[in-house]
Design an enzyme around this catalytic site. Structure first.
Site, PDB file in Angstrom:
ATOM      1  N   TRP A  96       9.894  -6.068  29.618  1.00 38.69           N
ATOM      2  CA  TRP A  96       9.255  -7.052  28.745  1.00 38.69           C
ATOM      3  C   TRP A  96       8.195  -7.861  29.462  1.00 38.69           C
ATOM      4  CZ3 TRP A  96       9.501  -5.650  24.073  1.00 38.69           C
ATOM      5  CH2 TRP A  96      10.633  -4.997  23.590  1.00 38.69           C
TER       6      TRP A  96
ATOM      7  N   ASP B 219       9.564 -16.381  28.608  1.00 41.93           N
ATOM      8  CA  ASP B 219      10.113 -15.683  27.452  1.00 41.93           C
ATOM      9  C   ASP B 219      11.632 -15.828  27.513  1.00 41.93           C
ATOM     10  OD1 ASP B 219      11.041 -13.919  25.561  1.00 41.93           O
ATOM     11  OD2 ASP B 219       9.943 -12.169  26.324  1.00 41.93           O
TER      12      ASP B 219
ATOM     13  N   LYS C 284      18.139 -12.483  18.588  1.00 49.10           N
ATOM     14  CA  LYS C 284      19.270 -12.202  19.483  1.00 49.10           C
ATOM     15  C   LYS C 284      20.337 -13.279  19.285  1.00 49.10           C
ATOM     16  CE  LYS C 284      16.311  -9.430  21.780  1.00 49.10           C
ATOM     17  NZ  LYS C 284      16.238  -7.973  21.660  1.00 49.10           N
TER      18      LYS C 284
END
Lengths: 394, 394
Positions: A113, A193, A217
């Site tokens: 990511w 992030d 999530k």
């Protein structure tokens, strides 16, 4: 029509399981919210009901994460991938607004990511550098957090517009244990992030320039992303004119993702997905009732310790390809040392109603995601299965 | 927990009322979808269930709108406002990819939304021109569609990368009766915002280069936008390299909104809000059962005729500030000729459970939105009220 279900034991990496009581309340509110005769998704995003949902969610988020007055909270569509682009252009603009010149952005790459985020900044034409790539410290594979000594000197050598990191890498199961000291000791803006570990543990928000986190999530459905940003950065972005940015070669951010515009319009510059936001609000209310992030963190640590403990106990049978110092408490990645048993593992787990355990297609093996809504009970069932399977197939 | 509600009579401009049976099914599927033990919003966007929802929605949309094989369907986050930016950059890139040079974009401005879209293209640094502004043909106010003769010559005088229009302007209640002949007779790509009238009437998709439509009026909740695009345009966008675009001064589109990337990944390049998509699918299934767009169009025409008829019948009392030739069938905008009765109108309408009638803050007065889910029965109640109010207050 029944709104009941058997409690799931779902370990998928996201979109992820949500608390059943939250979904039941949301289902009711989808049809008739607060007795107004309409569902919360049908009401104008400028109605007093929608404004109240926005306010409540912000207030609960501030309370749970102890967001200081120096920081603003807002919501946008587009997921983490849109964060990759909007963070790069907004933060580069902020530097221009503050200093009148450009500076490169620095990326700490520890998994897919952070790597994707770096690539997107480059693709958009932002001057971006990899400060360190964890692959270079682990034989070409992700699975470690490199020592700060590997990159701290670079930070001191020149100005950076911001430094970016992904706190928890879902694909590789690597999590920063805490923010690196080389960053918190500097005055550089930290852009992080937190999509997969937001509200899983207590953090000091004051240390961050920007926190970006997709909801799907720990805190809701896909479709909304949470931003927490230092107010001074908003001022810096506003100080940079479009002409100044064009001259500096910084791409103009699409208006729907221009942070000062979104904040000025209370996250409703364009139509905010209000049902999706309401679910976040219900998740936050639920977390407050459970004792907040502190209590959740204790439970998450217990869940992770139990599972890693079982895998380590059977280290002749299971392999955890992540250094102990940075094992993710959210995504436990592991493989079997013996070949040919992967399908059997998934099948037998499924027979015990333990689902979502398949590893990411790019790394294979297995991944058990232990997000906030995955109960200690579910993890105990998984641990029992992990041990039984090792003993039966050793 | 009850999933029942009294049928609403809600005339809000969007987010808008949805069919109650759709919401009831969605509520159930939020908790346990197709008996998999998890809600549709909790499942991986790469699971077979999610892939099936994407496929079904695309197939039903193709069927309802008779989308030809020359066109592709996809979904993105970000609403119409993100469409304003992504259409400008993708379509400008397509022209560069096809012709190797740039050309200006032309905008037909007939209300706030087409105006905003033009401003965003300009703001991003796209070479964009207003081909015609309806305000110039109506004493500085929106409310007409200018004659084609006012702009058709410009179209012939030089190349345009695309021409943009908003088929239905929700704020001003102005709707293009059909695509202008000057456009359909040319080979220029038509880019159209159908956010507020998609599936309200039959159209010939083959005439369009791109159709963009936010879901939150006729087809679902806020949070997803539908795109229908000519496949050759996708090829043209792919043909333009980033370097070529940078040289031409066309901004690079953020990857989450780069149309060929989204299509190649079946609308799941990043996490698609699958619950929001599932609601769209349920709305489309519902529309198919009702007889499709043809049947819906007939009902919408009847609804609009009834309401405009009542307003015209009492033209001494009500004013409709939109030319008869382009009155919107979706958003009926009107004012009272007498001062001081506005609050009374809303209050008495509310007493009859007719809600969402307040006009847009920028134009005042009233607006009755008659989207697909607003029943003929609701409109009849409104018509009765409109007539009673005029008679009692004349």
């Amino acid at each position: 029509m029944s709104l009941e279900r058997e409690e799931p034991h779902y370990f998928g990496a996201g979109p992820a399981q949500l608390p059943t009581n939250v979904l039941q309340q949301a289902a009711k509110d989808l049809i008739n919210y607060a007795n107004v005769g309409l569902g919360i998704g049908e009401i104008s995003h400028r109605s007093k009901e929608a404004a109240q949902v926005i306010e409540n969610t912000k207030a609960n988020l501030r309370k749970l994460m102890k967001v200081p007055e120096t920081h603003e909270v807002f919501f946008m569509q587009g997921g983490g991938t849109t964060g990759f682009s909007s963070l790069a252009t907004n933060l580069s603009a902020a530097f221009v607004g503050k200093h009148g010149i450009t500076a490169p952005a620095g990326y700490l790459v520890t998994g897919s990511w952070s790597s994707k985020s770096f690539e997107e900044a480059q693709r958009l034409g932002i001057d971006a550098e990899v400060l360190v790539n964890a692959k270079d410290y682990n034989n070409g594979k992700f699975g470690v957090i490199p020592p700060e000594t590997a990159w701290a000197d670079k930070l001191k050598a020149k100005k950076y517009s911001y430094v970016y990191l992904c706190e928890n890498e879902t694909v590789h199961g690597v999590e920063w244990p805490s923010l690196p000291k080389a960053l918190t000791d500097s005055d550089i803006e930290i852009v992080a992030d937190l999509s997969s570990d937001i509200m899983s543990r207590e953090i000091d928000v004051s240390k961050y320039g920007v926190i970006m986190a997709g909801a799907q999530k720990n805190i809701g459905l896909a479709g909304l992303t949470i931003y927490i940003i230092k107010k001074s950065i908003l001022d810096d972005i506003s100080a940079a004119s479009d002409d100044q940015l064009r001259e500096a070669g910084i791409p103009i951010t699409p208006i729907a993702f221009h942070y000062p515009t979104v904040v000025k319009n209370n996250s409703a510059y364009n139509t905010i997905p209000i049902f999706t936001l309401h679910i976040i609000d219900l998740v936050l209310q639920n977390l407050l009732k459970k004792g907040g992030v502190e209590a959740q963190q204790k439970e998450n640590e217990e869940k992770a310790n139990l599972l890693y403990g079982a895998l380590d106990k059977h280290s002749d049978f299971y392999n955890v390809p992540v250094s102990k110092s940075c094992r993710s408490k959210m995504n436990v990645v592991f493989t079997l040392k013996k070949d040919g048993l992967d399908d059997k593992f998934l099948k037998e787990a499924g027979a015990r109603k333990l689902t979502g355990l398949k590893g990411h297609r790019s790394v294979g093996g297995f991944r058990a995601s232990l997000y906030n809504a995955v109960s200690l009970g579910s993890v105990r069932l998984l641990v029992k299965f992990v041990e039984d399977f090792a003993e039966e197939n050793a």
